[in-house]
Design a protein around this motif. Sequence first.
Motif: not given
Length: 369
Positions: A43-55
């Motif tokens: 996110a800080e680098a300008g992309g979309l960081g994604s948090l996986p929650c399934a586990l």
Amino acid sequence: MLPAKWPAKWPDRRIQDLFGVEHPIVQAPMAGPVFSDMVVAVAEAGGLGSLPCALMDEERIRAELGVIRQRTDRPFNVNFFSHTPPAFDPAREARWREKLRPYYVELGLDPDMDAPASNRTPFDAALCALVEEVRPAVVSFHFGLPEKALLDRVKATGAKIVSSATTVAEAVWLESQGCDAIVAQGAEAGGHRGNFLSDDMATQVGTFSLVPQVVDAVTVPVIAAGGITDARGIAAAFALGAAGVQVGTAYLYTPEARIAPLHREALRGDRVTETALTNVFTGRPARGIVNRIMREAGPLTDDAPAFPLAGGALAPLRAASEKAGSGDFMSLWAGQSARLAREMGAAELTRTLAAEALARLRHQAVTKA
């Protein structure tokens, strides 16, 4: 960094405008390897960081989201599985345990020992309430979408809705249900397939065939996924009409990826080019580096219990063999272009991919002119 002579101009800005990010690069939400530190770095680098929650359970999800909120004010994605938990099938479980019995004996384990439960948390009312509380910019789903009442509640928070399609029919259905963007997941992708309208793995389509067909079939922006590990793949995705890319395997080579040493060793080895779709680890097809259990019990078998139950009986085998230095029973997830990946931090990788892709796109534009 991007050379000054190349302006930071993407040929399609719909993903940046939709998500509020600088680069149309989505870090794939890989359950297990990805936690808040990678999400923040991307996110800080300008992309979309994604948090996986399934586990993760609700408490762990809340903790990870708290860290993200403390460390960045940039948009991020929260990802959930939307599968229906299966009913336990004693006969199928018995067949699976019998198939694994020789391995238990070989490793000195009791074939009749109790196996731990294998679980993936599907999106439910409790997780929906958490989304309503945290209000992330983007909420994505794998294996289709949750029931309409829950999806409407997520939309009401203002979050953009994304889900994965492995066929044109799935993409059209997702758009009809109100998705703001669609991930077109080609067969080259590592990890679990996002299929939900068909279980036929023989008809799964590669990224270069899938992306332009999905682009032509829907009006929302399309995010290409599967086999995209470097700037060449990103530029090709844009040439096919994608407005963004989702990158997974390349992020497994970053220090932020929390993978077992044997998994990291496999990613660096010659066998990384040998991947296959298998259901032996969870009961659902996923792409990983071919190992012993995939070769001998699969890679695809009707004996494996339905997702996610197959993993329970495998857990003791993995623990015993991993302790002995073997990855014979590990899920070594990887996509087909893993060899193209480079080892660097997640933030550096995001910036490098963006810079190199922009340079290539700029070069192509100048050449055509």
